[in-house]
Design a protein around this motif. Sequence first.
Motif, PDB file in Angstrom:
ATOM      1  N   MET A 215     142.102  44.361  26.710  1.00 53.77           N
ATOM      2  CA  MET A 215     142.671  44.462  25.351  1.00 53.77           C
ATOM      3  C   MET A 215     141.885  45.498  24.541  1.00 53.77           C
ATOM      4  SD  MET A 215     145.078  41.810  24.659  1.00 53.77           S
ATOM      5  CE  MET A 215     144.658  40.683  23.340  1.00 53.77           C
ATOM      6  N   ASN A 216     140.553  45.457  24.647  1.00 56.25           N
ATOM      7  CA  ASN A 216     139.734  46.426  23.900  1.00 56.25           C
ATOM      8  C   ASN A 216     140.030  47.857  24.341  1.00 56.25           C
ATOM      9  OD1 ASN A 216     138.422  44.509  22.346  1.00 56.25           O
ATOM     10  ND2 ASN A 216     136.778  44.203  23.848  1.00 56.25           N
ATOM     11  N   LYS A 217     140.164  48.049  25.654  1.00 56.07           N
ATOM     12  CA  LYS A 217     140.461  49.396  26.168  1.00 56.07           C
ATOM     13  C   LYS A 217     141.800  49.891  25.644  1.00 56.07           C
ATOM     14  CE  LYS A 217     137.668  50.334  30.035  1.00 56.07           C
ATOM     15  NZ  LYS A 217     137.376  50.307  31.434  1.00 56.07           N
ATOM     16  N   ASP A 256     143.974  41.186  17.156  1.00 57.12           N
ATOM     17  CA  ASP A 256     143.316  41.934  16.069  1.00 57.12           C
ATOM     18  C   ASP A 256     141.890  42.322  16.442  1.00 57.12           C
ATOM     19  OD1 ASP A 256     143.515  43.020  13.403  1.00 57.12           O
ATOM     20  OD2 ASP A 256     142.052  41.486  12.814  1.00 57.12           O
ATOM     21  N   ASN A 257     141.184  41.445  17.142  1.00 59.78           N
ATOM     22  CA  ASN A 257     139.797  41.750  17.518  1.00 59.78           C
ATOM     23  C   ASN A 257     139.709  42.938  18.467  1.00 59.78           C
ATOM     24  OD1 ASN A 257     138.881  39.726  15.889  1.00 59.78           O
ATOM     25  ND2 ASN A 257     138.727  38.193  17.526  1.00 59.78           N
ATOM     26  N   GLU A 277     147.851  33.691  10.140  1.00 57.22           N
ATOM     27  CA  GLU A 277     148.246  34.785  11.033  1.00 57.22           C
ATOM     28  C   GLU A 277     149.259  35.696  10.343  1.00 57.22           C
ATOM     29  OE1 GLU A 277     149.212  31.953  14.371  1.00 57.22           O
ATOM     30  OE2 GLU A 277     148.105  33.454  15.515  1.00 57.22           O
ATOM     31  N   ILE A 278     150.132  35.089   9.554  1.00 57.27           N
ATOM     32  CA  ILE A 278     151.109  35.897   8.805  1.00 57.27           C
ATOM     33  C   ILE A 278     150.369  36.770   7.792  1.00 57.27           C
ATOM     34  CG2 ILE A 278     153.030  35.787   7.158  1.00 57.27           C
ATOM     35  CD1 ILE A 278     154.121  33.427   8.688  1.00 57.27           C
ATOM     36  N   THR A 279     149.363  36.178   7.150  1.00 55.53           N
ATOM     37  CA  THR A 279     148.569  36.962   6.193  1.00 55.53           C
ATOM     38  C   THR A 279     147.908  38.144   6.901  1.00 55.53           C
ATOM     39  OG1 THR A 279     148.134  34.931   4.990  1.00 55.53           O
ATOM     40  CG2 THR A 279     146.708  36.795   4.473  1.00 55.53           C
ATOM     41  N   LEU A 280     147.382  37.894   8.097  1.00 51.99           N
ATOM     42  CA  LEU A 280     146.740  38.967   8.867  1.00 51.99           C
ATOM     43  C   LEU A 280     147.755  40.059   9.237  1.00 51.99           C
ATOM     44  CD1 LEU A 280     144.207  40.051  10.271  1.00 51.99           C
ATOM     45  CD2 LEU A 280     144.704  38.541  12.218  1.00 51.99           C
ATOM     46  N   PHE A 281     148.937  39.656   9.674  1.00 55.14           N
ATOM     47  CA  PHE A 281     149.996  40.631   9.966  1.00 55.14           C
ATOM     48  C   PHE A 281     150.259  41.486   8.721  1.00 55.14           C
ATOM     49  CE2 PHE A 281     152.860  40.008  13.835  1.00 55.14           C
ATOM     50  CZ  PHE A 281     151.858  39.483  14.616  1.00 55.14           C
ATOM     51  N   GLY A 282     150.336  40.822   7.569  1.00 54.38           N
ATOM     52  CA  GLY A 282     150.603  41.536   6.319  1.00 54.38           C
ATOM     53  C   GLY A 282     149.516  42.568   6.038  1.00 54.38           C
ATOM     54  N   LYS A 283     148.264  42.168   6.222  1.00 54.39           N
ATOM     55  CA  LYS A 283     147.131  43.081   5.960  1.00 54.39           C
ATOM     56  C   LYS A 283     147.178  44.288   6.887  1.00 54.39           C
ATOM     57  CE  LYS A 283     143.270  40.173   4.527  1.00 54.39           C
ATOM     58  NZ  LYS A 283     142.257  39.362   5.174  1.00 54.39           N
ATOM     59  N   ARG A 284     147.557  44.039   8.119  1.00 53.83           N
ATOM     60  CA  ARG A 284     147.542  45.130   9.104  1.00 53.83           C
ATOM     61  C   ARG A 284     148.823  45.963   9.084  1.00 53.83           C
ATOM     62  NH1 ARG A 284     142.897  44.154   8.745  1.00 53.83           N
ATOM     63  NH2 ARG A 284     141.647  43.004  10.261  1.00 53.83           N
ATOM     64  N   GLY A 285     149.859  45.471   8.422  1.00 54.38           N
ATOM     65  CA  GLY A 285     151.148  46.173   8.411  1.00 54.38           C
ATOM     66  C   GLY A 285     151.901  46.026   9.726  1.00 54.38           C
ATOM     67  N   THR A 286     151.557  44.981  10.485  1.00 55.96           N
ATOM     68  CA  THR A 286     152.179  44.758  11.799  1.00 55.96           C
ATOM     69  C   THR A 286     153.539  44.068  11.641  1.00 55.96           C
ATOM     70  OG1 THR A 286     150.072  44.719  12.947  1.00 55.96           O
ATOM     71  CG2 THR A 286     151.852  43.445  13.948  1.00 55.96           C
TER      72      THR A 286
END
Length: 454
Positions: A215-217, A256-257, A277-286
């Motif tokens: 995932m990191n790669k 996200d990590n 998780e929805i809040t995180l999606f919002g922050k990232r614009g995903t």
Amino acid sequence: MANVFFGQIIHTKSFNEFEIFTNGFIAVDQKGKIVGVGNESVFDEWVTQHTNFKAVAVERLTKNQFLIPGFIDCHIHAPQVAQIGLGLDMPLLDWLNTYTFPLEAKYADQKFAEETYAKVVENTIRAGTTLASYFGTNHKESTLILAKEVLRQGQRALIGKVCSNQNSPDFYVETTEMTAAGTEEFVKEIQKLETDLVKPTITPRFALSCSKELMNKLGEIAHKNDLHIQSHISESLSEIDFVKSLYNTSYAEAYDNAGLLTPKTVMAHAVHLEDEEITLFGKRGTSVAHCPASNTMLSSGFCDVLRLIKNGIKVGLGTDVSGGNSMSIQDAILRALDVSHHLEFVKKQDIKGSGRLVTQDHTYQPLNYKQAIFLATLGGAEALAMGDITGNFVVGKYFDALIVDTSKYPLHNYQPSDSKAADLNLLEMVQKFIYVGDDRNISRVYVSGNQIKK
Ligand code: GUN
Ligand code: FE
């Protein structure tokens, strides 16, 4: 070519803005871009302001026809078309192991890939898909065959070589090095095609089948090349439990990590996302690809798209073939409407002591057909971070469009009525097409101004 179309036109400008022209025009330049759009009454004035524009062809639609932006499939597995309609008697993880991984492994055979992918692209175009975000398989070569086929037939697409290095059968898994190197080579090969139509997209199959290291790669490769990203998230409850036990984080944080939630990421399903998780999606614009047919067929659950949209998440529709049983985004519109209505019933019904997961909400308004058309067109374009080039009829975007004809079966020569206002007639034709019509009513499909369905 440089074309001018006159006739009835519909499109959306946002989730709640549906615009119609009963007597409209769209002018398209040689590059396939829209240079003028509006009411026919202002066309003469437009011409005086665009003296350089020389129309090669002028087309007047009949009163049974209208123009609509092309459909956008935000999530489809091209290889799985070979098993469409089969094996939908199991939940996700069993379905993957029993049917899907053995099928996808067959794409080591490039001849099989060539034959299948030619049909896949032909059939999605027939169903009106002008832009698709395709999953291929783990095989770089076969997935390149898909890209070349898309290009040959003139569709627009994001295409990903699938990555998985764990929790997969021995016959369909790669090492971390193989899958990361294969992805980088795939990206380079697509870039060599030098086309605007096809772009590579980084495609971890899902967190369950990818190690943290992989995932990191993949996150690094995506960032280094500013690439699109697609994957699956929170589809079924047993899958979510498995991912949480592997990562010791929420499902969204697992991506996200690794830097995999970006404004160019689209995640399929998101049925069971938690508020954080929805809040995180919002922050990232995903964004989210809503796949209602698949969520029903694999008994994954109800995705409450209105909850996502209210929280500012971009949402498009996906067929998710072959978890979904239809290649048509028009079908996905109907399935999204069904799910939204069913969710309304559950939210408004009182089932005492059920321990239900669905939040009660007696004010819930289900999705309507105009909003569903938004999800199928501009919503999808925005979810794929391509809203600046396609999704509706705006000057500067590509002319990616369908001509719908209501005189064809199964609409039985549906005619506008002389006793009704022109705008009511047009809205009735749109409803007829959405609720009753099918690909036989899609007489022509255009991508970048080129007609790709005859
Ligand atoms: N999760 C991981 N792989 C898949 C797939 O192929 N289809 C669906 N629906 N979910 C998945
Ligand atoms: Fe999928």
